[in-house]
Design a protein around this motif. Structure first.
Motif, PDB file in Angstrom:
ATOM      1  N   ALA A  20       0.829  -1.206   0.000  1.00 40.82           N
ATOM      2  CA  ALA A  20       0.000   0.000   0.000  1.00 40.82           C
ATOM      3  C   ALA A  20       0.864   1.259   0.000  1.00 40.82           C
ATOM      4  CB  ALA A  20      -0.936  -0.006   1.207  1.00 40.82           C
ATOM      5  N   GLN A  21       1.943   1.249   0.755  1.00 37.50           N
ATOM      6  CA  GLN A  21       2.815   2.426   0.795  1.00 37.50           C
ATOM      7  C   GLN A  21       3.506   2.640  -0.545  1.00 37.50           C
ATOM      8  OE1 GLN A  21       5.235   3.394   4.129  1.00 37.50           O
ATOM      9  NE2 GLN A  21       4.008   2.210   5.592  1.00 37.50           N
ATOM     10  N   LEU A  22       3.912   1.555  -1.185  1.00 32.80           N
ATOM     11  CA  LEU A  22       4.552   1.695  -2.497  1.00 32.80           C
ATOM     12  C   LEU A  22       3.553   2.189  -3.533  1.00 32.80           C
ATOM     13  CD1 LEU A  22       6.769  -1.521  -2.540  1.00 32.80           C
ATOM     14  CD2 LEU A  22       7.517   0.824  -2.184  1.00 32.80           C
ATOM     15  N   GLN A  23       2.323   1.688  -3.488  1.00 32.92           N
ATOM     16  CA  GLN A  23       1.304   2.119  -4.449  1.00 32.92           C
ATOM     17  C   GLN A  23       0.884   3.569  -4.228  1.00 32.92           C
ATOM     18  OE1 GLN A  23      -2.003  -0.618  -4.332  1.00 32.92           O
ATOM     19  NE2 GLN A  23      -0.924  -2.215  -5.448  1.00 32.92           N
ATOM     20  N   ALA A  24       1.042   4.065  -3.011  1.00 33.73           N
ATOM     21  CA  ALA A  24       0.617   5.435  -2.707  1.00 33.73           C
ATOM     22  C   ALA A  24       1.489   6.479  -3.395  1.00 33.73           C
ATOM     23  CB  ALA A  24       0.618   5.662  -1.194  1.00 33.73           C
ATOM     24  N   GLY A  25       2.659   6.073  -3.839  1.00 35.24           N
ATOM     25  CA  GLY A  25       3.521   7.000  -4.555  1.00 35.24           C
ATOM     26  C   GLY A  25       4.320   7.926  -3.664  1.00 35.24           C
ATOM     27  N   VAL A  26       4.267   7.714  -2.357  1.00 34.18           N
ATOM     28  CA  VAL A  26       5.037   8.528  -1.423  1.00 34.18           C
ATOM     29  C   VAL A  26       6.445   7.944  -1.321  1.00 34.18           C
ATOM     30  CG1 VAL A  26       5.178   9.375   0.934  1.00 34.18           C
ATOM     31  CG2 VAL A  26       2.946   9.095  -0.164  1.00 34.18           C
ATOM     32  N   PRO A  27       7.493   8.771  -1.377  1.00 36.81           N
ATOM     33  CA  PRO A  27       8.852   8.241  -1.263  1.00 36.81           C
ATOM     34  C   PRO A  27       9.015   7.397  -0.002  1.00 36.81           C
ATOM     35  CG  PRO A  27       8.908  10.544  -1.910  1.00 36.81           C
ATOM     36  CD  PRO A  27       7.477  10.234  -1.585  1.00 36.81           C
ATOM     37  N   VAL A  28       9.569   6.204  -0.176  1.00 37.51           N
ATOM     38  CA  VAL A  28       9.710   5.255   0.925  1.00 37.51           C
ATOM     39  C   VAL A  28      11.169   4.842   1.045  1.00 37.51           C
ATOM     40  CG1 VAL A  28       9.093   2.960   1.757  1.00 37.51           C
ATOM     41  CG2 VAL A  28       7.359   4.379   0.660  1.00 37.51           C
ATOM     42  N   LYS A  29      11.710   4.896   2.256  1.00 39.05           N
ATOM     43  CA  LYS A  29      13.032   4.350   2.527  1.00 39.05           C
ATOM     44  C   LYS A  29      12.851   2.912   2.986  1.00 39.05           C
ATOM     45  CE  LYS A  29      15.293   8.723   3.715  1.00 39.05           C
ATOM     46  NZ  LYS A  29      16.068   9.466   4.759  1.00 39.05           N
ATOM     47  N   LEU A  30      13.363   1.972   2.200  1.00 39.94           N
ATOM     48  CA  LEU A  30      13.097   0.563   2.467  1.00 39.94           C
ATOM     49  C   LEU A  30      13.629   0.112   3.816  1.00 39.94           C
ATOM     50  CD1 LEU A  30      13.690  -1.095  -1.023  1.00 39.94           C
ATOM     51  CD2 LEU A  30      11.548  -0.418   0.052  1.00 39.94           C
ATOM     52  N   ALA A  31      14.775   0.636   4.218  1.00 38.61           N
ATOM     53  CA  ALA A  31      15.339   0.231   5.504  1.00 38.61           C
ATOM     54  C   ALA A  31      14.402   0.617   6.645  1.00 38.61           C
ATOM     55  CB  ALA A  31      16.717   0.859   5.700  1.00 38.61           C
ATOM     56  N   GLN A  32      13.848   1.828   6.599  1.00 40.42           N
ATOM     57  CA  GLN A  32      12.938   2.275   7.652  1.00 40.42           C
ATOM     58  C   GLN A  32      11.616   1.524   7.581  1.00 40.42           C
ATOM     59  OE1 GLN A  32      13.712   4.458  10.213  1.00 40.42           O
ATOM     60  NE2 GLN A  32      11.784   3.562  10.983  1.00 40.42           N
ATOM     61  N   LEU A  33      11.138   1.292   6.350  1.00 36.56           N
ATOM     62  CA  LEU A  33       9.896   0.549   6.188  1.00 36.56           C
ATOM     63  C   LEU A  33      10.043  -0.852   6.762  1.00 36.56           C
ATOM     64  CD1 LEU A  33       7.023   0.311   5.029  1.00 36.56           C
ATOM     65  CD2 LEU A  33       8.049  -0.344   2.845  1.00 36.56           C
ATOM     66  N   ALA A  34      11.167  -1.497   6.513  1.00 35.21           N
ATOM     67  CA  ALA A  34      11.405  -2.839   7.046  1.00 35.21           C
ATOM     68  C   ALA A  34      11.359  -2.839   8.565  1.00 35.21           C
ATOM     69  CB  ALA A  34      12.755  -3.356   6.550  1.00 35.21           C
ATOM     70  N   LEU A  35      11.992  -1.858   9.178  1.00 36.85           N
ATOM     71  CA  LEU A  35      11.981  -1.780  10.642  1.00 36.85           C
ATOM     72  C   LEU A  35      10.575  -1.507  11.167  1.00 36.85           C
ATOM     73  CD1 LEU A  35      15.246   0.266  11.325  1.00 36.85           C
ATOM     74  CD2 LEU A  35      14.877  -2.171  11.745  1.00 36.85           C
ATOM     75  N   ASP A  36       9.857  -0.607  10.512  1.00 37.73           N
ATOM     76  CA  ASP A  36       8.505  -0.273  10.941  1.00 37.73           C
ATOM     77  C   ASP A  36       7.577  -1.481  10.904  1.00 37.73           C
ATOM     78  OD1 ASP A  36       9.307   2.343  11.285  1.00 37.73           O
ATOM     79  OD2 ASP A  36       8.440   3.054   9.396  1.00 37.73           O
ATOM     80  N   LEU A  37       7.831  -2.397   9.975  1.00 38.53           N
ATOM     81  CA  LEU A  37       6.961  -3.559   9.806  1.00 38.53           C
ATOM     82  C   LEU A  37       7.457  -4.777  10.565  1.00 38.53           C
ATOM     83  CD1 LEU A  37       6.108  -3.219   5.998  1.00 38.53           C
ATOM     84  CD2 LEU A  37       4.808  -2.404   7.973  1.00 38.53           C
ATOM     85  N   GLY A  38       8.486  -4.591  11.408  1.00 34.04           N
ATOM     86  CA  GLY A  38       8.903  -5.660  12.302  1.00 34.04           C
ATOM     87  C   GLY A  38      10.002  -6.562  11.793  1.00 34.04           C
ATOM     88  N   TYR A  39      10.654  -6.189  10.688  1.00 33.83           N
ATOM     89  CA  TYR A  39      11.746  -7.004  10.169  1.00 33.83           C
ATOM     90  C   TYR A  39      13.062  -6.582  10.824  1.00 33.83           C
ATOM     91  CZ  TYR A  39       8.523  -8.780   6.682  1.00 33.83           C
ATOM     92  OH  TYR A  39       7.453  -9.392   6.070  1.00 33.83           O
TER      93      TYR A  39
END
Length: 260
Positions: free
Chosen positions: A213-232
């Motif tokens: 959903a975040q990728l489809q939203a078109g908002v710039p995403v930092k994968l490292a932070q996204l991974a941490l936010d999602l529990g990885y």
């Protein structure tokens, strides 16, 4: 849906909520239609949810248990698919046994609904529009409702899956156990019986839905932070799981999304 819109042809996706009497059992009815005449076939893919679907198409029908991999369908010519999406705990009263027994499998409608299931499939095909199909689905389930034994654990399973979906910070079974007041073994039994998959699977899938959903939203995403936010634990672990489920790494998936 991994392809939110097509650049060619026409694709529609409509939903309708159930009546109040079925609200604890059915999440919604859905209707997909496509017209690719004059255009090359298009591939549509969807990520799994912890839900059972009763799906009717022009040439096939079936009750689909929780599907643990992404679902892929090639859309060519003109066609439709109509489905009942049951709530996470909502199909167990119809089935009468643990939903884990039908995970990653497909049942003929008559195995659960008898002759009415086959008649329903034919009726759906004869309907000319989505509202008529929505009404037919309501009629099928309401006729069955008086025979069902709907236990309080159906509502509990629904509520726990909803809590996982709503709280992106809930990334462990321990957190779910604390939220629910149940120990992990009790959670596992509840989910296997009423949902069809374990709580860890549900948590990981909803966190992956959040990533898409975040990728489809078109908002710039930092994968490292996204991974941490999602529990990885790290970005590599997240990218590996994303790739296994979606079929391509996050960066490549982002580049495949239509512009606009």
């Amino acid at each position: 849906m991994l392809v939110p819109r097509f650049e060619q042809g026409r694709f529609s996706h409509d939903r309708q909520a159930p009546c109040a009497a079925l609200a604890e059992l059915v999440e919604h009815y859905w209707h997909v239609a496509w017209d690719m005449d004059g255009h090359p076939p298009q591939t549509q893919e969807t990520l799994p949810h912890p839900n059972v679907h009763l799906v009717i198409e022009h040439d096939t029908e079936g009750i689909h248990g929780v599907h643990t991999a992404r679902y892929t369908k090639l859309l060519a010519g003109r066609g439709f698919a109509f489905g009942i999406k049951f709530r996470p705990g909502g199909f167990q009263p119809f089935l009468g046994r643990p939903l884990a027994t039908i995970a990653d499998s497909k049942l003929a409608p008559d195995t659960v609904f008898g002759a009415a299931g086959l008649a329903y499939a034919q009726h759906i095909r004869s309907c000319g529009d989505a509202p008529s199909r929505f009404a037919a689905a309501e009629a099928l389930l309401l006729a069955r409702l008086p025979q069902l034994a709907v236990h309080g654990d159906v509502a509990r399973a629904n509520a726990l899956v909803a809590a996982i979906a709503a709280d992106t910070g809930m990334v462990t079974v321990d957190a779910l156990a604390e939220h629910s007041g149940l120990n992990k073994r009790s959670l596992q039994r509840l989910f296997q019986h009423y949902v069809g998959v374990g709580p860890k699977w549900v948590i990981k899938r909803y966190r992956m839905h959040e990533a898409v959903a975040q990728l489809q939203a078109g908002v710039p995403v930092k994968l490292a932070q996204l991974a941490l936010d999602l529990g990885y634990f790290d970005q590599a672990h997240f990218v590996n799981e994303f790739t296994a489920l979606v079929g391509k790494p996050p960066g490549e998936y982002l580049r495949t999304l239509p512009a606009g």
